[in-house]
Design a protein around this motif. Structure first.
Motif, PDB file in Angstrom:
ATOM      1  N   TYR A  12      35.439 -15.924  15.684  1.00  0.00           N
ATOM      2  CA  TYR A  12      36.510 -16.902  15.876  1.00  0.00           C
ATOM      3  C   TYR A  12      36.501 -17.508  17.276  1.00  0.00           C
ATOM      4  CZ  TYR A  12      38.355 -14.914  11.556  1.00  0.00           C
ATOM      5  OH  TYR A  12      38.520 -14.493  10.274  1.00  0.00           O
ATOM      6  N   SER A  13      35.451 -17.306  18.054  1.00  0.00           N
ATOM      7  CA  SER A  13      35.413 -17.829  19.418  1.00  0.00           C
ATOM      8  C   SER A  13      34.708 -19.179  19.511  1.00  0.00           C
ATOM      9  CB  SER A  13      34.714 -16.823  20.338  1.00  0.00           C
ATOM     10  OG  SER A  13      33.355 -16.686  19.948  1.00  0.00           O
ATOM     11  N   GLY A  14      34.271 -19.703  18.399  1.00  0.00           N
ATOM     12  CA  GLY A  14      33.623 -21.003  18.422  1.00  0.00           C
ATOM     13  C   GLY A  14      32.131 -20.943  18.222  1.00  0.00           C
ATOM     14  N   ASN A  15      31.577 -19.793  17.865  1.00  0.00           N
ATOM     15  CA  ASN A  15      30.138 -19.667  17.639  1.00  0.00           C
ATOM     16  C   ASN A  15      29.796 -20.076  16.212  1.00  0.00           C
ATOM     17  OD1 ASN A  15      29.835 -18.662  20.234  1.00  0.00           O
ATOM     18  ND2 ASN A  15      30.194 -16.552  19.563  1.00  0.00           N
ATOM     19  N   LEU A  16      29.194 -21.228  16.068  1.00  0.00           N
ATOM     20  CA  LEU A  16      28.915 -21.767  14.742  1.00  0.00           C
ATOM     21  C   LEU A  16      27.805 -21.010  14.035  1.00  0.00           C
ATOM     22  CD1 LEU A  16      29.071 -25.651  15.199  1.00  0.00           C
ATOM     23  CD2 LEU A  16      30.611 -24.228  13.866  1.00  0.00           C
ATOM     24  N   LYS A  17      28.035 -20.774  12.749  1.00  0.00           N
ATOM     25  CA  LYS A  17      26.998 -20.218  11.889  1.00  0.00           C
ATOM     26  C   LYS A  17      26.352 -21.323  11.060  1.00  0.00           C
ATOM     27  CE  LYS A  17      28.494 -17.647   8.539  1.00  0.00           C
ATOM     28  NZ  LYS A  17      29.021 -16.459   7.818  1.00  0.00           N
ATOM     29  N   ILE A  18      27.173 -22.274  10.643  1.00  0.00           N
ATOM     30  CA  ILE A  18      26.721 -23.421   9.852  1.00  0.00           C
ATOM     31  C   ILE A  18      27.139 -24.693  10.578  1.00  0.00           C
ATOM     32  CG2 ILE A  18      26.819 -24.589   7.623  1.00  0.00           C
ATOM     33  CD1 ILE A  18      25.647 -21.745   7.530  1.00  0.00           C
ATOM     34  N   PRO A  19      26.215 -25.617  10.861  1.00  0.00           N
ATOM     35  CA  PRO A  19      26.607 -26.868  11.534  1.00  0.00           C
ATOM     36  C   PRO A  19      27.488 -27.725  10.625  1.00  0.00           C
ATOM     37  CG  PRO A  19      24.311 -26.967  10.861  1.00  0.00           C
ATOM     38  CD  PRO A  19      24.760 -25.559  10.605  1.00  0.00           C
ATOM     39  N   PHE A  20      28.617 -28.154  11.157  1.00  0.00           N
ATOM     40  CA  PHE A  20      29.492 -29.018  10.374  1.00  0.00           C
ATOM     41  C   PHE A  20      30.239 -29.958  11.308  1.00  0.00           C
ATOM     42  CE2 PHE A  20      32.642 -25.836  11.561  1.00  0.00           C
ATOM     43  CZ  PHE A  20      33.814 -26.565  11.689  1.00  0.00           C
ATOM     44  N   LEU A  21      30.765 -31.017  10.724  1.00  0.00           N
ATOM     45  CA  LEU A  21      31.606 -31.966  11.452  1.00  0.00           C
ATOM     46  C   LEU A  21      32.628 -32.555  10.511  1.00  0.00           C
ATOM     47  CD1 LEU A  21      30.461 -34.878  10.355  1.00  0.00           C
ATOM     48  CD2 LEU A  21      28.797 -34.631  12.191  1.00  0.00           C
ATOM     49  N   PHE A  22      33.580 -33.269  11.088  1.00  0.00           N
ATOM     50  CA  PHE A  22      34.573 -33.994  10.312  1.00  0.00           C
ATOM     51  C   PHE A  22      34.216 -35.473  10.344  1.00  0.00           C
ATOM     52  CE2 PHE A  22      36.751 -30.197  11.877  1.00  0.00           C
ATOM     53  CZ  PHE A  22      37.188 -29.656  10.681  1.00  0.00           C
ATOM     54  N   LEU A  23      34.087 -36.061   9.173  1.00  0.00           N
ATOM     55  CA  LEU A  23      33.693 -37.462   9.048  1.00  0.00           C
ATOM     56  C   LEU A  23      34.828 -38.205   8.362  1.00  0.00           C
ATOM     57  CD1 LEU A  23      31.324 -39.429   9.539  1.00  0.00           C
ATOM     58  CD2 LEU A  23      30.502 -38.867   7.242  1.00  0.00           C
ATOM     59  N   THR A  24      35.655 -38.871   9.162  1.00  0.00           N
ATOM     60  CA  THR A  24      36.868 -39.501   8.652  1.00  0.00           C
ATOM     61  C   THR A  24      36.942 -40.970   9.038  1.00  0.00           C
ATOM     62  OG1 THR A  24      39.293 -39.459   8.784  1.00  0.00           O
ATOM     63  CG2 THR A  24      38.100 -38.696  10.717  1.00  0.00           C
ATOM     64  N   ASN A  25      37.570 -41.752   8.197  1.00  0.00           N
ATOM     65  CA  ASN A  25      37.834 -43.150   8.536  1.00  0.00           C
ATOM     66  C   ASN A  25      39.130 -43.298   9.307  1.00  0.00           C
ATOM     67  OD1 ASN A  25      35.515 -44.135   7.427  1.00  0.00           O
ATOM     68  ND2 ASN A  25      36.460 -44.977   5.576  1.00  0.00           N
ATOM     69  N   GLY A  26      39.854 -42.206   9.472  1.00  0.00           N
ATOM     70  CA  GLY A  26      41.089 -42.240  10.233  1.00  0.00           C
ATOM     71  C   GLY A  26      40.819 -42.320  11.723  1.00  0.00           C
ATOM     72  N   GLY A  27      41.891 -42.373  12.492  1.00  0.00           N
ATOM     73  CA  GLY A  27      41.717 -42.451  13.943  1.00  0.00           C
ATOM     74  C   GLY A  27      43.003 -42.861  14.628  1.00  0.00           C
ATOM     75  N   GLY A  28      42.841 -43.420  15.822  1.00  0.00           N
ATOM     76  CA  GLY A  28      43.978 -43.840  16.628  1.00  0.00           C
ATOM     77  C   GLY A  28      44.169 -43.001  17.866  1.00  0.00           C
ATOM     78  N   THR A  29      43.480 -41.854  17.935  1.00  0.00           N
ATOM     79  CA  THR A  29      43.520 -41.008  19.124  1.00  0.00           C
ATOM     80  C   THR A  29      42.089 -40.665  19.532  1.00  0.00           C
ATOM     81  OG1 THR A  29      43.671 -38.988  17.792  1.00  0.00           O
ATOM     82  CG2 THR A  29      45.741 -39.992  18.499  1.00  0.00           C
ATOM     83  N   PRO A  30      41.857 -40.363  20.798  1.00  0.00           N
ATOM     84  CA  PRO A  30      40.501 -39.989  21.225  1.00  0.00           C
ATOM     85  C   PRO A  30      40.008 -38.751  20.488  1.00  0.00           C
ATOM     86  CG  PRO A  30      41.891 -40.490  23.121  1.00  0.00           C
ATOM     87  CD  PRO A  30      42.801 -40.437  21.932  1.00  0.00           C
TER      88      PRO A  30
END
Length: 396
Positions: free
Chosen positions: A83-101
């Motif tokens: 739970y410290s941020g060490n990724l086992k599987i590469p992933f990202l969030f791909l969204t059409n939303g936004g409005g904040t950095p």
């Protein structure tokens, strides 16, 4: 108006034809932030053999409003070694939303989901605007949409940007019904390193481009002011000339928010603006649209996932001798979304190595697969989607 996406596309109402534009260079979320994800030597060998990656939509898949859905926190935790941020599987969030950095969105999602999300793992609709920095870096541009569009563009490096809220405030009576509006727009431009507040008379500056960063809040005012800007070559009160460039971060007609049924999105605003503009001007509106289902967005997501994988393998930085690692090829990239017309259509158009998974927690809620844009797999929740992926890939 029917159209298909190309990377990116320019839309013209004249005969409803499409004008392809040159493909801009790939845009990547800030790579240095990836170096904050420290990887222990014990886990590197398993990280460097990952043959697949995952792209998650957010609204209707991970969250509904500010509330996690589909057991998403537990599903995401399965993609980490700890739970410290060490990724086992590469992933990202791909969204059409936004409005904040992206940095703020990553922090907010980390708090909501209980896992460490890096800014580089958040790809929003307007993230693609980085590819236009070289073209408009020092030009006077206007940005509009919910949230903080001016701050978003400034963080990308645009030096002369003003929100449409601020821009309109320089012109008396530009919004004839402003006196009847009870809401107040919160201005935070004083937080920016470069503030348009120092300019004495915006009316003398020609707007070189307009950016729809996210869903506009005041449709009537924005349509009026954008029509003024676009019909006068960016100089209000000037003669009608060819319009300055207009860019949309996405084109979702509807999306799943906190309300039980779908809400109108940025694509609905584009239709409204286009309809009004074309009725009052001789020349049809032209605009460039980014966001899913544009295949360009999926190719960029693949490039970002390669960099996430490379940083995970090599810890703090990619060394010159390890440069080939950033060109790692994935056997499969999974797109998990709730909107067949956006998420699934985009994955289908992008082709190999994309594999589409459709959830029933958002826009799509049918029993059978979508008829026009069928997903490779249909599941009830994102947790079931992750279960399917890990079983298919024989991952623990």
């Amino acid at each position: 108006m029917r159209f298909r996406f190309q990377p990116p596309i320019q839309l013209s109402s004249s005969g409803h034809h499409l004008l392809p534009l040159p493909t801009p260079p790939p845009f990547l979320s800030s790579s240095p932030s990836l170096s904050t994800c420290s990887i222990s030597h014990h886990h590197r060998s398993s990280r460097c053999t990952s043959s697949f990656g995952i792209a998650f939509d957010i609204d209707g898949v991970i969250l509904r409003g500010q509330n996690p859905i589909g057991n998403s926190p537990a599903a995401l935790k399965r993609l980490y070694h700890d739970y410290s941020g060490n990724l086992k599987i590469p992933f990202l969030f791909l969204t059409n939303g936004g409005g904040t950095p992206e940095s703020r969105r990553a922090f907010e999602m980390s708090q909501l989901l209980g896992v460490k999300i890096l800014p580089s793992q958040v790809v929003q609709g307007h993230s693609c605007f980085r590819s236009l920095l070289k073209r408009f870096k020092n030009d006077f541009i206007v940005a509009t949409g919910k949230g903080e569009p001016e701050l978003v563009m400034s963080e990308y490096g645009f030096r002369n940007v003003i929100s449409l809220d601020d821009y309109a405030s320089y012109f008396d009576n530009i919004d004839p019904v402003a006196q009847y509006k009870s809401w107040k727009v919160k201005q935070e431009s004083n937080m920016l390193p470069f503030s348009m507040k120092s300019i004495q008379d915006v009316s003398l500056d020609r707007v070189k481009a307009a950016f729809i960063v996210s869903d506009p809040v005041d449709w009537g005012r924005d349509i009026q002011v954008l029509c003024d800007i676009l019909s006068s070559r960016g100089l209000l009160g000037g003669e009608e000339e060819h319009q300055p460039p207009l860019f949309f971060a996405a084109d979702d007609l509807q999306y799943q928010a906190a309300f039980p049924s779908e809400r109108l999105g940025i694509g609905a605003f584009r239709i409204a603006l286009e309809s009004v503009f074309n009725r009052i001007h001789d020349m049809p509106l032209e605009c460039t649209v980014f966001g899913k289902p544009n295949p360009f967005v999926f190719r960029n997501a693949e490039a970002i996932l390669r960099h996430i994988w490379a940083f995970s393998c090599h810890g703090n930085a990619i060394r010159p001798e390890d440069e080939d690692s950033s060109s790692h090829s994935f056997t499969t990239l999974y797109m998990i979304g709730d909107n067949p017309l956006v998420d699934i259509k985009g994955a289908l158009q992008a082709g190999h190595p994309w594999f589409s998974i459709l959830t029933r927690t958002g826009v799509f809620r049918q029993t059978e697969n979508h008829a026009e844009y069928p997903a490779d797999v249909v599941v009830d929740t994102v947790a079931e989607a992750v279960d399917f992926i890990l079983e298919r890939e024989s991952a623990p």
